[in-house]
Design a protein around this motif. Structure first.
Motif, PDB file in Angstrom:
ATOM      1  N   ARG A   6      -8.249   9.580  -9.327  1.00 27.06           N
ATOM      2  CA  ARG A   6      -9.603   9.066  -9.522  1.00 27.06           C
ATOM      3  C   ARG A   6      -9.525   7.658 -10.095  1.00 27.06           C
ATOM      4  O   ARG A   6      -8.686   7.379 -10.945  1.00 27.06           O
ATOM      5  N   LEU A   7     -10.401   6.778  -9.624  1.00 30.02           N
ATOM      6  CA  LEU A   7     -10.532   5.442 -10.210  1.00 30.02           C
ATOM      7  C   LEU A   7     -11.933   5.316 -10.783  1.00 30.02           C
ATOM      8  O   LEU A   7     -12.924   5.480 -10.075  1.00 30.02           O
ATOM      9  N   VAL A   8     -11.992   5.029 -12.095  1.00 32.51           N
ATOM     10  CA  VAL A   8     -13.268   4.874 -12.784  1.00 32.51           C
ATOM     11  C   VAL A   8     -13.375   3.430 -13.243  1.00 32.51           C
ATOM     12  O   VAL A   8     -12.559   2.957 -14.044  1.00 32.51           O
TER      13      VAL A   8
ATOM     14  N   PRO B 101     -16.463  -0.847  -8.963  1.00 32.97           N
ATOM     15  CA  PRO B 101     -17.109   0.207  -8.167  1.00 32.97           C
ATOM     16  C   PRO B 101     -18.260   0.849  -8.937  1.00 32.97           C
ATOM     17  O   PRO B 101     -18.134   1.135 -10.132  1.00 32.97           O
ATOM     18  N   VAL B 102     -19.377   1.071  -8.254  1.00 36.26           N
ATOM     19  CA  VAL B 102     -20.534   1.681  -8.913  1.00 36.26           C
ATOM     20  C   VAL B 102     -20.435   3.201  -8.905  1.00 36.26           C
ATOM     21  O   VAL B 102     -21.255   3.886  -9.513  1.00 36.26           O
TER      22      VAL B 102
ATOM     23  N   ILE C 260       0.825  -1.204   0.000  1.00 37.69           N
ATOM     24  CA  ILE C 260       0.000   0.000   0.000  1.00 37.69           C
ATOM     25  C   ILE C 260       0.859   1.255   0.000  1.00 37.69           C
ATOM     26  O   ILE C 260       0.561   2.229  -0.705  1.00 37.69           O
ATOM     27  N   GLU C 261       1.958   1.234   0.760  1.00 38.93           N
ATOM     28  CA  GLU C 261       2.841   2.407   0.778  1.00 38.93           C
ATOM     29  C   GLU C 261       3.440   2.650  -0.602  1.00 38.93           C
ATOM     30  O   GLU C 261       3.565   3.795  -1.050  1.00 38.93           O
TER      31      GLU C 261
ATOM     32  N   GLY D 113      -5.917   3.507  -3.382  1.00 30.39           N
ATOM     33  CA  GLY D 113      -4.838   2.585  -3.018  1.00 30.39           C
ATOM     34  C   GLY D 113      -5.358   1.371  -2.272  1.00 30.39           C
ATOM     35  O   GLY D 113      -4.963   0.234  -2.557  1.00 30.39           O
ATOM     36  N   ARG D 114      -6.237   1.608  -1.317  1.00 32.05           N
ATOM     37  CA  ARG D 114      -6.770   0.486  -0.537  1.00 32.05           C
ATOM     38  C   ARG D 114      -7.679  -0.408  -1.383  1.00 32.05           C
ATOM     39  O   ARG D 114      -7.691  -1.628  -1.214  1.00 32.05           O
ATOM     40  N   PHE D 115      -8.428   0.204  -2.293  1.00 34.00           N
ATOM     41  CA  PHE D 115      -9.274  -0.604  -3.175  1.00 34.00           C
ATOM     42  C   PHE D 115      -8.420  -1.501  -4.058  1.00 34.00           C
ATOM     43  O   PHE D 115      -8.688  -2.706  -4.188  1.00 34.00           O
TER      44      PHE D 115
END
Length: 296
Positions: A205-207, A217-218, A193-194, A228-230
């Motif tokens: 942004r994550l699309v 993701p909706v 993660i780091e 990052g966590r996703f």
């Protein structure tokens, strides 16, 4: 009856016609349908009225694409979750020798720009595509669209202003994007993660585009922490994708990753980069949008 010479002429211009139709529609299958319809019109055309085949074919293709866009808007189609264009495999690095020309073509077909083009009217989109991506003079575009040149200039100016105001800024250097993509995959695969945070811009942004037909993701995810966590969570255990593998390819003018489950496309991932950090993460998982991606 269509002669071999007339068929050869059409095939010579097919890549341009497909490029126009795809930029207009954002869908490979629809673009191919439009080009096929253009072929039918070409095969039945009165040759005495065709002075310049390329211009004639681009005019037909553009008008057919406008008609299709209007039909889509009239139906008021809804889409589940965020929408991204269907990934379009390009090979500008191999087919366009001039770096400046490659940059213009890559920008005109990028996912970021095509998303913005969705909000234009069909006529605005046509003028923008023909002018910005293919360099047609306004006088020629006016003839293609049966509009006055001043009206076409107004449409073009409005479209350009709209796109410039709404598209995100990003760098187009393919080597840098490829390098960051490889580092992104490595960090995600290791659950680092780091390491991911170091690659992501604070306002990244994550699309994710699934069309409601796959897990994604909706809503658009924003901030480095959430993205990052996703990504770390999805990458854990290969994201639940059996027989996982990756393949790099050029999509929409830039490096992308085709994620495979066995020999079947599972998703496409592409990054947009600005100032050495990842600004946008695009993930296309809608199976309907992956059908045109063949695995050699």
């Amino acid at each position: 009856m269509t002669t071999d010479i007339e068929t050869d002429v059409f095939e010579e211009h097919r890549p341009v016609l497909l490029g126009v139709a795809y930029r207009m529609l954002g869908r490979v299958a629809d673009a191919e349908d439009v080009v096929q319809e253009a072929w039918l019109r070409w095969s039945g055309a009165d040759r005495s009225e065709v002075r310049e085949p390329r211009g004639y074919l681009v005019r037909i293709t553009t008008r057919l694409a406008i008609d299709r866009l209007r039909q889509v808007k009239a139906r008021g189609e809804t889409y589940v979750g965020p929408w991204l264009p269907e990934p379009y495999v390009t090979d500008f690095a191999d087919t366009v020798p001039d770096a400046a020309d490659r940059a213009v073509l890559a920008d005109s077909v990028s996912l970021a720009v095509l998303v913005v083009l969705e909000s234009l009217s069909p006529l605005e989109r046509a003028v923008f595509v023909l002018r910005e991506a293919f360099g047609y003079p306004f006088a020629d575009i006016a003839a293609m669209l049966d509009r006055s040149e001043p009206a076409v200039r107004q449409l073009g100016g409005r479209a350009r202003k709209h796109v410039e105001e709404r598209r995100p800024r990003y760098d187009v250097d393919p080597a840098q994007r490829r390098d960051l993509t490889e580092r992104f995959l490595a960090a995600a695969g290791e659950g680092d993660i780091e390491g991911l945070m170091a690659l992501l811009a604070p306002d990244v942004r994550l699309v994710g585009d699934s069309g409601g037909k796959a897990k994604a993701p909706v809503r658009v995810l924003q901030t480095a922490d959430k993205v990052g966590r996703f990504i770390a969570g999805v990458a854990k255990n290969g994201g639940g994708v059996p027989d996982l593998s990756f393949r790099f390819l050029e999509v929409n003018g830039g490096p992308a990753v085709l994620v495979l489950s066995g020999d079947k496309p599972d998703s496409v991932l592409q990054l947009e980069v600005l100032d050495g950090r990842i600004q946008s993460v695009y993930i296309i998982r809608n199976p309907d949008k992956l059908r045109s991606l063949t695995v050699a």
